[in-house]
Design an enzyme around this catalytic site. Structure first.
Site, PDB file in Angstrom:
ATOM      1  N   ARG A  85      -0.411  -7.577   5.358  1.00 17.64           N
ATOM      2  CA  ARG A  85      -0.838  -7.000   3.696  1.00 17.64           C
ATOM      3  C   ARG A  85      -1.825  -5.595   4.573  1.00 17.64           C
ATOM      4  NH1 ARG A  85      -3.860  -9.376  -0.322  1.00 17.64           N
ATOM      5  NH2 ARG A  85      -4.464  -8.256  -2.125  1.00 17.64           N
ATOM      6  N   ARG A  94       2.332  -6.927  -2.567  1.00 18.17           N
ATOM      7  CA  ARG A  94       1.880  -7.008  -1.606  1.00 18.17           C
ATOM      8  C   ARG A  94       2.416  -8.085  -0.770  1.00 18.17           C
ATOM      9  NH1 ARG A  94      -2.480 -10.036  -4.437  1.00 18.17           N
ATOM     10  NH2 ARG A  94      -2.888  -7.743  -5.096  1.00 18.17           N
ATOM     11  N   ASP A  97      -0.458 -12.382  -0.477  1.00 17.17           N
ATOM     12  CA  ASP A  97      -1.792 -12.468  -1.247  1.00 17.17           C
ATOM     13  C   ASP A  97      -2.613 -14.343  -1.177  1.00 17.17           C
ATOM     14  OD1 ASP A  97      -4.181 -11.525  -3.163  1.00 17.17           O
ATOM     15  OD2 ASP A  97      -2.915 -12.374  -4.999  1.00 17.17           O
ATOM     16  N   ASP A  99      -5.635 -16.802  -2.653  1.00 17.32           N
ATOM     17  CA  ASP A  99      -6.888 -16.376  -3.962  1.00 17.32           C
ATOM     18  C   ASP A  99      -7.065 -17.833  -3.990  1.00 17.32           C
ATOM     19  OD1 ASP A  99      -6.465 -13.776  -3.543  1.00 17.32           O
ATOM     20  OD2 ASP A  99      -5.119 -14.353  -5.875  1.00 17.32           O
TER      21      ASP A  99
END
Ligand code: PH2
Ligand code: MG
Ligand code: MG
Length: 138
Positions: A85, A94, A97, A99
């Site tokens: 990344r 990307r 990711d 989250d």
């Protein structure tokens, strides 16, 4: 420390997207003081937001962890970096990711970490994946 259930959203729209998600699942399962409870199906979604970019593969994972929110975030950012990344622009394409979407029923508002994730209300696929996982994980 109290064990908390944490939903972590996985996303990729660069490179071998499925391979990045698979590596992420393995890395999440190997986190210290953490149990990987399960993951939703992988789905392809149209890119959201202002940046023109390719479609995403998205998936939701459910963990149980003793890691505090900031420590978990640090570990997730390290996994993202391991998958190549590079942060160029906000909401840009990307390789990976990761989250934190929810962390138990806690709320966190710190620079760089807001829980529940501010996009939760806008992402129908996240909510659907979370519901599917909750039905599936005892
Ligand atoms: N993540 C973004 C921006 N846009 N679009 C989709 N479909 N899925 C994502 O996970 C996503 C996005 C920023 O994190
Ligand atoms: Mg994101
Ligand atoms: Mg992120």
């Amino acid at each position: 420390v109290t064990r908390e259930r944490v939903f972590v959203a996985l996303g990729s729209n660069l490179g071998d997207r499925a391979a990045h998600l698979a590596a992420a699942r393995e890395a999440l399962a190997a986190l210290p003081d953490t149990t990987f409870l399960g993951a939703s199906a992988v789905e392809e979604t149209a890119p959201l937001g202002p940046v023109a970019q390719g479609p995403y593969l998205n998936q939701m994972a459910l963990l149980e962890t003793d890691l505090a929110p900031q420590a978990l975030l640090d570990a997730l950012l390290a996994i993202e970096r391991r998958e190549g990344r590079i942060r160029r622009e906000r909401w840009g394409p990307r390789t990976l990711d990761l989250d934190i979407v929810t962390y138990g029923d806690r709320t966190v508002a710190e620079p760089g970490l807001v829980i529940p994730h501010p996009e939760l209300g806008n992402r129908e696929f996240w909510r659907r994946e979370m519901e599917a996982l909750e039905r599936y994980v005892a």
